[in-house]
Design a protein around this motif. Sequence first.
Motif, mmCIF file in Angstrom:
data_model
loop_
_atom_site.group_PDB
_atom_site.id
_atom_site.type_symbol
_atom_site.label_atom_id
_atom_site.label_comp_id
_atom_site.label_asym_id
_atom_site.label_seq_id
_atom_site.Cartn_x
_atom_site.Cartn_y
_atom_site.Cartn_z
ATOM 1 N N VAL A 1 3.602 10.467 5.190
ATOM 2 C CA VAL A 1 4.846 10.732 4.479
ATOM 3 C C VAL A 1 4.519 10.831 2.992
ATOM 4 C CG1 VAL A 1 7.132 9.857 3.880
ATOM 5 C CG2 VAL A 1 6.232 9.507 6.188
ATOM 6 N N ALA A 2 4.940 11.931 2.383
ATOM 7 C CA ALA A 2 4.660 12.160 0.960
ATOM 8 C C ALA A 2 3.168 12.034 0.680
ATOM 9 C CB ALA A 2 5.466 11.193 0.100
ATOM 10 N N ASP A 3 2.364 12.525 1.633
ATOM 11 C CA ASP A 3 0.913 12.531 1.509
ATOM 12 C C ASP A 3 0.319 11.123 1.396
ATOM 13 O OD1 ASP A 3 -1.449 13.983 1.568
ATOM 14 O OD2 ASP A 3 -1.637 14.021 -0.611
ATOM 15 N N ARG A 4 0.976 10.167 2.022
ATOM 16 C CA ARG A 4 0.446 8.803 2.100
ATOM 17 C C ARG A 4 0.315 8.434 3.569
ATOM 18 N NH1 ARG A 4 0.879 6.016 -2.762
ATOM 19 N NH2 ARG A 4 1.118 3.963 -1.807
ATOM 20 N N TYR A 5 -0.849 7.963 3.951
ATOM 21 C CA TYR A 5 -1.107 7.657 5.361
ATOM 22 C C TYR A 5 -2.210 6.613 5.461
ATOM 23 C CZ TYR A 5 -4.568 11.232 4.204
ATOM 24 O OH TYR A 5 -5.545 11.968 3.574
ATOM 25 N N ASP B 1 8.613 -11.176 7.000
ATOM 26 C CA ASP B 1 8.290 -11.184 8.419
ATOM 27 C C ASP B 1 6.783 -11.068 8.596
ATOM 28 O OD1 ASP B 1 8.041 -10.901 11.116
ATOM 29 O OD2 ASP B 1 9.341 -9.155 11.298
ATOM 30 N N TYR B 2 6.153 -12.112 9.099
ATOM 31 C CA TYR B 2 4.699 -12.124 9.252
ATOM 32 C C TYR B 2 4.197 -11.066 10.231
ATOM 33 C CZ TYR B 2 4.592 -16.458 6.588
ATOM 34 O OH TYR B 2 4.714 -17.397 5.585
ATOM 35 N N THR B 3 5.094 -10.531 11.044
ATOM 36 C CA THR B 3 4.694 -9.456 11.943
ATOM 37 C C THR B 3 4.097 -8.292 11.161
ATOM 38 O OG1 THR B 3 6.468 -10.074 13.467
ATOM 39 C CG2 THR B 3 5.492 -7.903 13.768
ATOM 40 N N ASP B 4 4.607 -8.056 9.952
ATOM 41 C CA ASP B 4 4.117 -6.942 9.141
ATOM 42 C C ASP B 4 2.629 -7.043 8.831
ATOM 43 O OD1 ASP B 4 6.457 -5.575 9.062
ATOM 44 O OD2 ASP B 4 6.984 -6.074 7.004
ATOM 45 N N VAL B 5 2.119 -8.264 8.717
ATOM 46 C CA VAL B 5 0.702 -8.454 8.378
ATOM 47 C C VAL B 5 -0.196 -7.843 9.455
ATOM 48 C CG1 VAL B 5 -1.087 -10.181 7.938
ATOM 49 C CG2 VAL B 5 1.227 -10.537 7.072
ATOM 50 N N TYR B 6 0.292 -7.821 10.686
ATOM 51 C CA TYR B 6 -0.524 -7.373 11.813
ATOM 52 C C TYR B 6 -0.082 -6.021 12.362
ATOM 53 C CZ TYR B 6 -1.262 -12.308 11.288
ATOM 54 O OH TYR B 6 -1.509 -13.534 10.734
ATOM 55 N N ASN B 7 0.721 -5.287 11.590
ATOM 56 C CA ASN B 7 1.232 -4.010 12.074
ATOM 57 C C ASN B 7 0.117 -3.019 12.395
ATOM 58 O OD1 ASN B 7 3.942 -4.110 12.514
ATOM 59 N ND2 ASN B 7 4.542 -3.396 10.498
ATOM 60 N N ILE B 8 -0.946 -3.016 11.596
ATOM 61 C CA ILE B 8 -2.033 -2.060 11.840
ATOM 62 C C ILE B 8 -2.653 -2.313 13.208
ATOM 63 C CG2 ILE B 8 -4.309 -1.297 11.069
ATOM 64 C CD1 ILE B 8 -3.362 -1.827 8.208
ATOM 65 N N GLU B 9 -2.955 -3.570 13.511
ATOM 66 C CA GLU B 9 -3.526 -3.882 14.823
ATOM 67 C C GLU B 9 -2.517 -3.655 15.948
ATOM 68 O OE1 GLU B 9 -5.512 -7.123 12.119
ATOM 69 O OE2 GLU B 9 -3.601 -6.037 12.176
ATOM 70 N N ARG C 1 -1.032 -3.023 1.199
ATOM 71 C CA ARG C 1 -0.852 -2.055 0.109
ATOM 72 C C ARG C 1 -2.029 -1.097 0.157
ATOM 73 N NH1 ARG C 1 -3.023 -6.610 -2.225
ATOM 74 N NH2 ARG C 1 -4.857 -6.290 -3.531
ATOM 75 N N TYR C 2 -1.838 0.098 -0.376
ATOM 76 C CA TYR C 2 -2.905 1.087 -0.364
ATOM 77 C C TYR C 2 -4.038 0.654 -1.285
ATOM 78 C CZ TYR C 2 -0.230 4.366 2.425
ATOM 79 O OH TYR C 2 0.452 4.957 3.454
ATOM 80 N N ARG C 3 -5.258 0.924 -0.819
ATOM 81 C CA ARG C 3 -6.428 0.594 -1.619
ATOM 82 C C ARG C 3 -6.447 1.427 -2.903
ATOM 83 N NH1 ARG C 3 -10.617 2.556 0.358
ATOM 84 N NH2 ARG C 3 -9.942 3.443 2.331
ATOM 85 N N GLN C 4 -7.017 0.877 -3.932
ATOM 86 C CA GLN C 4 -7.148 1.608 -5.176
ATOM 87 C C GLN C 4 -8.079 2.807 -4.957
ATOM 88 O OE1 GLN C 4 -8.621 -0.780 -8.393
ATOM 89 N NE2 GLN C 4 -8.002 0.683 -9.970
ATOM 90 N N ASN C 5 -7.650 3.967 -5.423
ATOM 91 C CA ASN C 5 -8.430 5.205 -5.301
ATOM 92 C C ASN C 5 -8.771 5.541 -3.845
ATOM 93 O OD1 ASN C 5 -8.532 5.411 -8.159
ATOM 94 N ND2 ASN C 5 -10.303 4.038 -8.203
ATOM 95 N N TRP C 6 -7.832 5.259 -2.943
ATOM 96 C CA TRP C 6 -8.137 5.443 -1.522
ATOM 97 C C TRP C 6 -8.395 6.899 -1.155
ATOM 98 C CZ3 TRP C 6 -4.673 8.259 1.547
ATOM 99 C CH2 TRP C 6 -3.406 8.486 1.011
ATOM 100 N N THR D 1 -5.170 -2.280 2.289
ATOM 101 C CA THR D 1 -5.700 -3.632 2.393
ATOM 102 C C THR D 1 -4.562 -4.547 2.817
ATOM 103 O OG1 THR D 1 -5.248 -4.091 0.058
ATOM 104 C CG2 THR D 1 -7.437 -3.254 0.612
ATOM 105 N N VAL D 2 -4.900 -5.589 3.563
ATOM 106 C CA VAL D 2 -3.893 -6.490 4.110
ATOM 107 C C VAL D 2 -4.064 -7.856 3.475
ATOM 108 C CG1 VAL D 2 -3.006 -7.589 6.195
ATOM 109 C CG2 VAL D 2 -3.841 -5.225 6.284
ATOM 110 N N SER D 3 -2.961 -8.438 3.025
ATOM 111 C CA SER D 3 -2.968 -9.779 2.459
ATOM 112 C C SER D 3 -1.998 -10.640 3.243
ATOM 113 C CB SER D 3 -2.564 -9.727 0.978
ATOM 114 O OG SER D 3 -1.205 -9.351 0.847
#
Length: 429
Positions: free
Chosen positions: A146-150, A273-281, A201-206, A194-196
Motif C-alpha cells: 500500500v502506497a509502495d510500502r510492504y 494488543d500484543y498480538t500485533d508483535v507476532y503478526n508477521i509470524e 516499524r519499517y527499517r531505516q533505508n529498507w 523491525t519488531v519491538s
Amino acid sequence: MTIAEFDPHVRFEDWTRTRVPAVIGTNSGSEPLAFQNWRRFKEAFVPELVERAVRETGEALGRPVINCLDPCAGSGTTPLACQFLGVEPIAIEVNPFLADLIEAKLSVVDAAVVARRCSEVIGTQLHVDPNEHYALAPATFVEPGVADRYLFPRDVAERLANLVLAVEQVPEVKVKRLLRVLLGSAALEVCNATVSGKGRRYRQNWKEQMRTVDELDQAFVQAVEGAVFDIARYARRRNLSYDLRRGDARLEIANIPEIDLAVFSPPYPNSFDYTDVYNIELWSLGYLKGGKDNVELRNSTLRSHVQIKRDFASDGLSLAVRTSVSKLRAVDGLWNKNIPDMIGAYFADLAILLRGVREKLVAEGRVYMVVGDSRYAGVDVPVAEAIAEMAPSLRYELIGSEPFRSMRVSPQQGGRAELAETLIVLAAV
C-alpha cells in the motif's frame, strides 16, 4: 561419588550460568540463553525468577514443588525452567505461534531427522503465487503493498510461501512444529520491518537494503542449526514431560489439575494488543487465514487493549481501580474513549485469572506474578496496588511486593523511566 549422588541430568545452573542477568526482572540487556534466542523476547522475565519461586514455595510447603502453572506462557520461560528444575510444567497460551514455539522448546527431537527434513524443505521447489497465497493477509504484506510500502518483496514472499508449504509436508509432528517456528524467525530476519515490544516499524533505508531469497534460506538454515545445537546439548533435562493448553486462559484454567505454584506475567494494561508483535509470524506461517481468525484471536486475549471493539463490562473493582477509572473519565481528549472501560475490564479479567488459579492451588501454594503499571494523560494505573487490594477477596495472602525495574513512559511523555514493574507474591489461604 556414590550411585545416589550421581545425577546424569543437565542442571538448571548449567543452563543459566553462562550469563548474569543485566536486570533481575527481565532479559533486557542480558546475553540470550539457549532456547531464548530462537525468538528474542526482550521483556520476558529471567528464568532465575522461576528457580526462586520453586525454592521458596518448596520451603513454604515443606516439600519439593511438584508442578507449576504459567497461564500466560508467552516465550515459555516458566515451563522450560521447570523442566531444568525437575518440576512438572503446565502452560496455557492463546497465541498459536507462541504455543508452537513453547512446545518446540519443551520437546526433544532427533537432530539427524531435523537436519534431513530441513535439507528437504530447502530443496523443495513449488510454484506459488505469493499474492494468492497471502491474499487474505494485510495489504502491506507483499509487494507492491500500500502506497509502495510492504513487508516482503515479491520474490522473497514467493520463497517464504514455498518454504511454508514444504514444511507442512514434513511427516514428523515435532519436527514440523520446530521447522515452522524457526521459519518464522527467518521471516523476521528478512522482512522490511523491525519488531519491538510494541509492534513493528519499517527499517531505516529498507528500500535500499532489500533482503533477498538467499538471505531467507540462510537465515532459516542458521536458525535450525542453532536450535538443534540447543536441543542436543540440553536434551537431558531433569523433566521432559509437559502439559500445554492452547486457548483463552480465562477458560482453560478450569481444566488444569491441582497445582503447587504459578509463575507468570500477564499482559500489561497499556492499550496495546500484543498480538500485533507476532503478526508477521502469524500471517506468514499460516496461523491466521483471514480477518475472522485475527478478530477471534484478539478476543481470546485479556482485555488489556482497545485496538478492537470489545465488551468492556466489569464490576467489583477495587478502590485503586475505581479511582483510576474515575480520573480517566474526567480527562478531556483521551486518544481513545474506551480506555477507562478497558482499565476496568483488565482488572476484571485479572480477577478471573487469579480466582481460577486459586481454585487449583494447594493450601500454602503460591503465585509469583510480574505486573506493570500504566499511565494515560498523566493518570496513573497502579496495577500492583490494585492486586494487593484484590487479594483478600480472592482468598490470597499478600506475601510480598517488590520492584523489579522501571519502565519508560511513552515518548510523548518524555520517555523517562517512571512506570514501575513489580513482583507480587501471593499465598493461598
